[in-house]
Scaffold this motif. Structure first.
Motif, PDB file in Angstrom:
ATOM      1  N   UNK A 159       0.828  -1.216   0.000  1.00  0.00           N
ATOM      2  CA  UNK A 159       0.000   0.000   0.000  1.00  0.00           C
ATOM      3  C   UNK A 159       0.861   1.264   0.000  1.00  0.00           C
ATOM      4  N   UNK A 160       0.478   2.191  -0.845  1.00  0.00           N
ATOM      5  CA  UNK A 160       1.209   3.455  -0.994  1.00  0.00           C
ATOM      6  C   UNK A 160       0.972   4.436   0.153  1.00  0.00           C
ATOM      7  N   UNK A 161      -0.141   4.281   0.855  1.00  0.00           N
ATOM      8  CA  UNK A 161      -0.598   5.395   1.689  1.00  0.00           C
ATOM      9  C   UNK A 161      -0.639   5.142   3.187  1.00  0.00           C
ATOM     10  N   UNK A 162      -0.248   3.982   3.637  1.00  0.00           N
ATOM     11  CA  UNK A 162      -0.487   3.682   5.053  1.00  0.00           C
ATOM     12  C   UNK A 162       0.727   3.881   5.942  1.00  0.00           C
ATOM     13  N   UNK A 163       1.839   4.273   5.373  1.00  0.00           N
ATOM     14  CA  UNK A 163       3.025   4.453   6.208  1.00  0.00           C
ATOM     15  C   UNK A 163       3.308   5.936   6.433  1.00  0.00           C
ATOM     16  N   UNK A 164       3.028   6.425   7.639  1.00  0.00           N
ATOM     17  CA  UNK A 164       3.266   7.852   7.904  1.00  0.00           C
ATOM     18  C   UNK A 164       4.750   8.205   7.832  1.00  0.00           C
ATOM     19  N   UNK A 165       5.596   7.219   7.930  1.00  0.00           N
ATOM     20  CA  UNK A 165       7.033   7.472   7.851  1.00  0.00           C
ATOM     21  C   UNK A 165       7.604   6.957   6.537  1.00  0.00           C
ATOM     22  N   UNK A 166       6.824   7.099   5.495  1.00  0.00           N
ATOM     23  CA  UNK A 166       7.237   6.578   4.191  1.00  0.00           C
ATOM     24  C   UNK A 166       8.620   7.095   3.789  1.00  0.00           C
ATOM     25  N   UNK A 167       8.919   8.301   4.203  1.00  0.00           N
ATOM     26  CA  UNK A 167      10.204   8.899   3.833  1.00  0.00           C
ATOM     27  C   UNK A 167      11.377   8.029   4.297  1.00  0.00           C
ATOM     28  N   UNK A 168      11.269   7.504   5.510  1.00  0.00           N
ATOM     29  CA  UNK A 168      12.334   6.643   6.025  1.00  0.00           C
ATOM     30  C   UNK A 168      12.476   5.396   5.158  1.00  0.00           C
ATOM     31  N   UNK A 169      11.332   4.794   4.858  1.00  0.00           N
ATOM     32  CA  UNK A 169      11.362   3.553   4.088  1.00  0.00           C
ATOM     33  C   UNK A 169      11.877   3.808   2.675  1.00  0.00           C
ATOM     34  N   UNK A 170      11.504   4.944   2.111  1.00  0.00           N
ATOM     35  CA  UNK A 170      11.976   5.260   0.762  1.00  0.00           C
ATOM     36  C   UNK A 170      13.495   5.405   0.736  1.00  0.00           C
ATOM     37  N   UNK A 171      14.020   5.988   1.792  1.00  0.00           N
ATOM     38  CA  UNK A 171      15.466   6.172   1.837  1.00  0.00           C
ATOM     39  C   UNK A 171      16.172   4.821   1.817  1.00  0.00           C
ATOM     40  N   UNK A 172      15.564   3.837   2.442  1.00  0.00           N
ATOM     41  CA  UNK A 172      16.204   2.531   2.551  1.00  0.00           C
ATOM     42  C   UNK A 172      15.872   1.598   1.398  1.00  0.00           C
ATOM     43  N   UNK A 173      14.606   1.622   0.979  1.00  0.00           N
ATOM     44  CA  UNK A 173      14.141   0.631   0.009  1.00  0.00           C
ATOM     45  C   UNK A 173      13.879   1.217  -1.388  1.00  0.00           C
ATOM     46  N   UNK A 174      13.951   2.517  -1.510  1.00  0.00           N
ATOM     47  CA  UNK A 174      13.594   3.136  -2.783  1.00  0.00           C
ATOM     48  C   UNK A 174      12.126   3.522  -2.812  1.00  0.00           C
ATOM     49  N   UNK A 175      11.284   2.662  -2.287  1.00  0.00           N
ATOM     50  CA  UNK A 175       9.861   2.959  -2.169  1.00  0.00           C
ATOM     51  C   UNK A 175       9.382   2.443  -0.821  1.00  0.00           C
ATOM     52  N   UNK A 176       8.254   2.972  -0.363  1.00  0.00           N
ATOM     53  CA  UNK A 176       7.767   2.585   0.960  1.00  0.00           C
ATOM     54  C   UNK A 176       6.681   1.518   0.860  1.00  0.00           C
ATOM     55  N   UNK A 177       6.862   0.406   1.546  1.00  0.00           N
ATOM     56  CA  UNK A 177       5.764  -0.569   1.635  1.00  0.00           C
ATOM     57  C   UNK A 177       4.726  -0.113   2.661  1.00  0.00           C
ATOM     58  N   UNK A 178       3.699  -0.913   2.842  1.00  0.00           N
ATOM     59  CA  UNK A 178       2.610  -0.567   3.762  1.00  0.00           C
ATOM     60  C   UNK A 178       3.116  -0.422   5.189  1.00  0.00           C
ATOM     61  N   UNK A 179       2.382   0.328   5.978  1.00  0.00           N
ATOM     62  CA  UNK A 179       2.632   0.353   7.409  1.00  0.00           C
ATOM     63  C   UNK A 179       2.228  -0.982   8.018  1.00  0.00           C
ATOM     64  N   UNK A 180       2.859  -1.304   9.129  1.00  0.00           N
ATOM     65  CA  UNK A 180       2.570  -2.566   9.833  1.00  0.00           C
ATOM     66  C   UNK A 180       2.379  -2.236  11.316  1.00  0.00           C
ATOM     67  N   UNK A 181       1.397  -2.865  11.925  1.00  0.00           N
ATOM     68  CA  UNK A 181       1.171  -2.643  13.359  1.00  0.00           C
ATOM     69  C   UNK A 181       2.392  -3.062  14.176  1.00  0.00           C
ATOM     70  N   UNK A 182       2.784  -2.196  15.086  1.00  0.00           N
ATOM     71  CA  UNK A 182       3.784  -2.566  16.089  1.00  0.00           C
ATOM     72  C   UNK A 182       5.086  -3.057  15.529  1.00  0.00           C
ATOM     73  N   UNK A 183       5.564  -2.443  14.475  1.00  0.00           N
ATOM     74  CA  UNK A 183       6.752  -3.007  13.844  1.00  0.00           C
ATOM     75  C   UNK A 183       7.761  -1.946  13.422  1.00  0.00           C
ATOM     76  N   UNK A 184       8.109  -1.084  14.320  1.00  0.00           N
ATOM     77  CA  UNK A 184       9.147  -0.072  14.146  1.00  0.00           C
ATOM     78  C   UNK A 184       8.605   1.153  13.406  1.00  0.00           C
ATOM     79  N   UNK A 185       9.341   2.237  13.558  1.00  0.00           N
ATOM     80  CA  UNK A 185       8.900   3.485  12.934  1.00  0.00           C
ATOM     81  C   UNK A 185       9.156   3.479  11.438  1.00  0.00           C
ATOM     82  N   UNK A 186      10.119   2.680  11.022  1.00  0.00           N
ATOM     83  CA  UNK A 186      10.338   2.497   9.588  1.00  0.00           C
ATOM     84  C   UNK A 186       9.071   1.971   8.922  1.00  0.00           C
ATOM     85  N   UNK A 187       8.355   1.098   9.608  1.00  0.00           N
ATOM     86  CA  UNK A 187       7.141   0.525   9.057  1.00  0.00           C
ATOM     87  C   UNK A 187       5.900   1.279   9.538  1.00  0.00           C
ATOM     88  N   UNK A 188       6.079   2.513   9.893  1.00  0.00           N
ATOM     89  CA  UNK A 188       4.931   3.368  10.177  1.00  0.00           C
ATOM     90  C   UNK A 188       4.805   3.841  11.603  1.00  0.00           C
TER      91      UNK A 188
END
Lengths: 388, 188
Positions: free
Chosen positions: A104-133
């Motif tokens: 999902x494109x829209x569920x990670x409020x910290x997409x910027x972090x994930x983009x820096x690491x992965x190129x693009x941000x995957x979905x947010x995940x419950x209880x799984x670090x700020x990288x994942x939302x």
């Protein structure tokens, strides 16, 4: 409310925290009736995943009763009994609309972090670090569920909590690993790792028509559970899994190799983190070898399907073997939403009762002991369910 | 959209909206800044155009924008938040307006900061949504105002623009902006 909070390596505690509130119109609040500790929670417990903050509430496998819905949720009502997929998906982006919910494109409020690491941000995940939302998780009495009109899945009274709880993650995760590998009938499948996801991969492969499943682990009770699920087993501490697989497959190798171990290490971020992880890996039990083994063992033209969680970088992947043997790789976080209906149907028709994997039940208050037991694989622990 | 704001905020670089360069460029004697960002949105160019063309709704997209008032045809007054509770404002005019394709604007004479910008909408092949491209060019003035505006934009204007566009995409695709602000934690 009470919630299981993370404070550092090996340090999780049940704390009193404020109750969650609706923050967006499409939110709901769920009163948690069952939650479980996932193998991937151990990566957090062991502090291999960066971007955790002290006080983060863990847990991405949970179900419960809807107690509040936002103004934008029109398909849920207070009192509904739901299971909640671990990836958070909006339902409106290209990926959700193409059944790729964990992307999902829209569920990670910290997409910027994930983009820096992965190129693009995957979905947010419950209880799984700020990288994942950075979302508060469900190992708690209550949890806020974003996009509640898309994720939470109503389950009928005819199935128990224990039977449907694992629709949130590990059952679809094991199933997806088998399904995306294209198992359709007659295959020989090898599964590395007989933890909960491996157990579901074994049973899913057989449900999809695999003729043989060969499971690889070293923990006797896990191998026994795999056997009960219909697998032949290899204890890699007793024999060379490579030799055993060769012998068992007439030298050809398995058609499908499912990796259900993952890296007990996520080399996200700085080089220092990466180095530390590499160092850590040396004291682990050969887990990082599972993917390499799968590649080397797989038959020519076969499929390597990765269900284990990877987060950063891995060393010395035998790309030459993968390329020259013409392997196909399938991988990714699970598109849980895709599997809710079909797998509930499997449960209802009696094809599988996912509660087989539960070995321990604890009160939420005892979650810290549960983490330790699960990590250390004490007391035959395969899967811990918590009841708030 | 600090940047839009900013962009808008900063003065009219004539029409220095040179499409093509990707990042801002800055040389010691050239304070002009140009930034460009793209976002793919799962909506039609026409729908996105309509939202942007309603300039008075832009503060909902751009975090640092206080208000936009449409004046007479093609002209508008923009007010942006500035540091220390201050605000800056300027008048702008639309220089190009092709429904479903592009809106371009530039500040009018008298602005503290010359600026120009455009937003364009291109349908992606295979029904894969719209490529929304924003280009901003501005020239912070020397002195106090320039310093304040530089601060307003922060060190990473592209990043700020990117985050504004991300929020815009979320609103368009989901009706809300994903957040965790206000959720519980075990932090005292």
């Amino acid at each position: 409310m009470k919630a299981l909070c993370w404070y550092g390596r090996g340090d999780v505690r049940v704390e009193r925290v404020p109750d969650p509130e609706l923050l967006n119109p499409r939110d709901a609040i769920v009163k948690v009736t069952r939650t479980a500790i996932c193998g991937s929670d151990l990566h957090l417990y062991d502090a291999y995943i960066p971007t955790m903050r002290k006080g983060d509430i863990l847990g991405h496998e949970f179900m419960g009763e809807v107690v509040e819905v936002g103004s934008g949720v029109d398909n849920l009502a207070v009192g509904d009994r739901v299971v909640v997929p671990f990836p958070i998906a909006c339902g409106g982006c290209y990926f959700c609309q193409n059944d790729l919910w964990s992307l999902c494109d829209n569920s990670n409020p910290n997409a910027r972090l994930a983009e820096a690491l992965f190129g693009h941000a995957p979905a947010g995940i419950f209880g799984y670090s700020h990288l994942m939302g950075g979302y508060a998780g469900g190992q708690a009495e209550y949890v806020r569920v974003p996009f509640a009109d898309v994720g939470p899945f109503k389950v009928p009274e005819s199935v128990s909590d224990d039977q449907v709880l694992f629709l949130t993650d590990i059952f679809p995760t094991g199933y997806q690993a088998a399904e995306v590998a294209g198992i359709s009938g007659g295959e020989t499948v090898a599964v590395w790792g007989c933890g909960p996801v491996g157990q579901f991969a074994i049973r899913s492969a057989l449900m999809l028509g695999a003729e043989r499943v060969i499971a690889i682990d070293r923990v006797p009770e896990r191998l026994e559970m795999a056997k009960q699920g219909g697998a032949e087993v290899i204890n890699y501490e007793e024999v060379s899994s490579r030799d055993a697989l060769t012998a068992l497959t007439g030298g050809r190798g398995p058609d499908v190799c499912i990796e259900a171990v993952g890296m007990e290490a996520h080399g996200m971020g700085a080089a220092g983190v990466y180095d530390r992880l590499k160092q850590e890996l040396k004291v682990e039990t050969g887990r990082p070898h599972a993917l390499r083994e799968a590649i080397l063992a797989c038959r020519k033209g076969g499929v390597v399907s990765v269900a284990g969680v990877f987060g950063g970088f891995i060393d010395k992947l035998p790309m030459g073997a993968a390329f020259n043997k013409g392997l196909t790789f399938k991988m990714g976080q699970t598109h849980v939403h895709r599997y809710l209906k079909p797998l509930l149907a499997r449960i209802e028709e009696g094809a599988i009762d996912p509660s087989f994997v539960i070995t321990h039940r604890l009160a939420l208050d005892d979650a810290p002991a549960g983490y330790k037991m699960f990590r250390d694989k004490h007391d035959g622990c395969v899967k811990v369910v918590l009841q708030p | 959209m600090t940047l839009l704001v900013a962009g808008a905020a900063l003065v009219g670089l004539g029409v220095a909206v040179a499409l093509g360069a990707r990042a801002r460029s800055r040389t010691p004697n050239d304070r002009r800044i140009r930034i460009e960002q793209h976002v793919t949105i799962n909506r039609s160019p026409e729908e996105l155009y309509r939202v942007w063309r309603n300039l008075e709704g832009l503060p909902q997209i751009m975090r640092h924008l206080e208000s936009v008032s449409e004046l007479t045809e093609g002209r508008s007054r923009w007010t942006a938040k500035a540091p220390l509770g201050q605000s800056v404002s300027w008048e702008a005019e639309i220089t190009q307006d092709l429904p479903g394709q592009i809106i371009a604007w530039r500040s009018l004479a008298g602005a503290d900061v010359k600026n120009a910008g455009s937003v364009s909408f291109t349908a992606l092949p295979g029904a894969r949504g719209t490529d929304l491209k924003v280009v901003l060019a501005y020239e912070p003035p020397a002195g106090k105002v320039g310093a304040a505006l530089a601060k307003l934009f922060g060190e990473e204007p592209e990043m700020q623009l990117r985050e504004d566009l991300r929020r815009f995409k979320q609103r368009m695709e989901t009706g809300e902006v994903a957040t965790t602000e206000g959720q519980p934690s075990g932090r005292a």
